[in-house]
Design a protein around this motif. Sequence first.
Motif, PDB file in Angstrom:
ATOM      1  N   UNK A 126      34.853  25.188  36.089  1.00  0.00           N
ATOM      2  CA  UNK A 126      35.367  25.904  37.253  1.00  0.00           C
ATOM      3  C   UNK A 126      36.746  26.496  36.958  1.00  0.00           C
ATOM      4  N   UNK A 127      37.596  25.743  36.274  1.00  0.00           N
ATOM      5  CA  UNK A 127      38.918  26.273  35.929  1.00  0.00           C
ATOM      6  C   UNK A 127      38.785  27.557  35.121  1.00  0.00           C
ATOM      7  N   UNK A 128      37.894  27.561  34.160  1.00  0.00           N
ATOM      8  CA  UNK A 128      37.657  28.745  33.330  1.00  0.00           C
ATOM      9  C   UNK A 128      36.993  29.849  34.141  1.00  0.00           C
ATOM     10  N   UNK A 129      35.994  29.501  34.918  1.00  0.00           N
ATOM     11  CA  UNK A 129      35.244  30.497  35.683  1.00  0.00           C
ATOM     12  C   UNK A 129      36.145  31.233  36.673  1.00  0.00           C
ATOM     13  N   UNK A 130      37.003  30.491  37.355  1.00  0.00           N
ATOM     14  CA  UNK A 130      37.894  31.123  38.328  1.00  0.00           C
ATOM     15  C   UNK A 130      38.942  31.989  37.631  1.00  0.00           C
ATOM     16  N   UNK A 131      39.361  31.596  36.449  1.00  0.00           N
ATOM     17  CA  UNK A 131      40.281  32.439  35.680  1.00  0.00           C
ATOM     18  C   UNK A 131      39.594  33.749  35.292  1.00  0.00           C
ATOM     19  N   UNK A 132      38.340  33.660  34.869  1.00  0.00           N
ATOM     20  CA  UNK A 132      37.581  34.871  34.526  1.00  0.00           C
ATOM     21  C   UNK A 132      37.448  35.785  35.741  1.00  0.00           C
ATOM     22  N   UNK A 133      37.100  35.202  36.877  1.00  0.00           N
ATOM     23  CA  UNK A 133      36.904  36.003  38.086  1.00  0.00           C
ATOM     24  C   UNK A 133      38.202  36.645  38.531  1.00  0.00           C
ATOM     25  N   UNK A 134      39.293  35.915  38.439  1.00  0.00           N
ATOM     26  CA  UNK A 134      40.613  36.455  38.766  1.00  0.00           C
ATOM     27  C   UNK A 134      40.876  37.725  37.964  1.00  0.00           C
ATOM     28  N   UNK A 135      40.611  37.685  36.673  1.00  0.00           N
ATOM     29  CA  UNK A 135      40.871  38.834  35.808  1.00  0.00           C
ATOM     30  C   UNK A 135      39.853  39.950  36.025  1.00  0.00           C
ATOM     31  N   UNK A 136      38.623  39.587  36.318  1.00  0.00           N
ATOM     32  CA  UNK A 136      37.604  40.613  36.574  1.00  0.00           C
ATOM     33  C   UNK A 136      37.921  41.379  37.858  1.00  0.00           C
ATOM     34  N   UNK A 137      38.357  40.669  38.895  1.00  0.00           N
ATOM     35  CA  UNK A 137      38.745  41.363  40.123  1.00  0.00           C
ATOM     36  C   UNK A 137      39.938  42.283  39.878  1.00  0.00           C
ATOM     37  N   UNK A 138      40.874  41.848  39.064  1.00  0.00           N
ATOM     38  CA  UNK A 138      42.029  42.691  38.764  1.00  0.00           C
ATOM     39  C   UNK A 138      41.600  44.001  38.108  1.00  0.00           C
ATOM     40  N   UNK A 219      36.855  37.257  28.397  1.00  0.00           N
ATOM     41  CA  UNK A 219      36.478  35.855  28.248  1.00  0.00           C
ATOM     42  C   UNK A 219      37.440  35.129  27.305  1.00  0.00           C
ATOM     43  N   UNK A 220      37.787  35.780  26.198  1.00  0.00           N
ATOM     44  CA  UNK A 220      38.705  35.158  25.240  1.00  0.00           C
ATOM     45  C   UNK A 220      40.088  34.943  25.854  1.00  0.00           C
ATOM     46  N   UNK A 221      40.579  35.940  26.583  1.00  0.00           N
ATOM     47  CA  UNK A 221      41.891  35.808  27.216  1.00  0.00           C
ATOM     48  C   UNK A 221      41.878  34.743  28.314  1.00  0.00           C
ATOM     49  N   UNK A 222      40.768  34.646  29.020  1.00  0.00           N
ATOM     50  CA  UNK A 222      40.643  33.621  30.059  1.00  0.00           C
ATOM     51  C   UNK A 222      40.606  32.226  29.437  1.00  0.00           C
ATOM     52  N   UNK A 223      39.953  32.117  28.280  1.00  0.00           N
ATOM     53  CA  UNK A 223      39.955  30.835  27.565  1.00  0.00           C
ATOM     54  C   UNK A 223      41.378  30.442  27.198  1.00  0.00           C
ATOM     55  N   UNK A 224      42.134  31.378  26.628  1.00  0.00           N
ATOM     56  CA  UNK A 224      43.504  31.081  26.222  1.00  0.00           C
ATOM     57  C   UNK A 224      44.360  30.661  27.412  1.00  0.00           C
TER      58      UNK A 224
END
Length: 236
Positions: A126-138, A219-224
């Motif tokens: 969830x921590x990763x998924x929400x980070x991905x979604x945050x960046x995708x919405x941006x 995805x890579x940036x969200x992982x970092x």
Amino acid sequence: MITPVRRDWNPSELFSALTPAMFSAEPSAIRARWDKLWPDLYTEYDARHLKQELAARNLIATDEAAAFLSAWVIDEERHTNGFIRIIELVANGSEKHLRERLGARSHDFGPITDYLKDEFSLLVMIAFDEMCTCRAYAAEKPFYDALGNNTFHHWLREIIADEAVHSMNAVNVIRARYRDRIGQVGAILDSLIRACDNLRYSGTFVLDYFGTAYSKELLANSRLATMRNIVKPLPA
């Protein structure tokens, strides 16, 4: 016990001054708006099904995670309500029809069973998924720009901030309750990213990485970013 950070805003109030007549367009433009917004709506809506699945699996072991998920699902319902209103405004939708379509969809958690083994693995996902979604919405700012009303910029800022808070709330539970397992986070994130190449979204809320925004770079940036937040030095 740590408590989740909460944000207070209301999409009904945000959109109260807007009417569908303000966003009329050619049928092709209406269809394009629908095609863009419908997946955003149903993936947010699917949070309720993930919450139900977690309860059925008796996966939540700590009070901190339970508090986080209770706050999280309320926020995701807020996002659902907001997307319904946006589709009503700009894509010729109706709440009744949208909720009927949402309720008719199927949900299969089998493909993500490997990430529903325990509370820790779930929180990392969830921590990763929400980070991905945050960046995708941006990355969706040009779409909302094209609608021609600054209210949608406000909406975008609010949901991006919500998703960032969700990621950090999950991180805070990991750091508070699972310090001894932080070394496992990188491998879990790598496995999630590898799985994205083969998984078809099946109504699970998480791993909804379709669309052009979800690039390998995102995805890579969200992982970092997720790793950085989890492994930063703990307070003395």
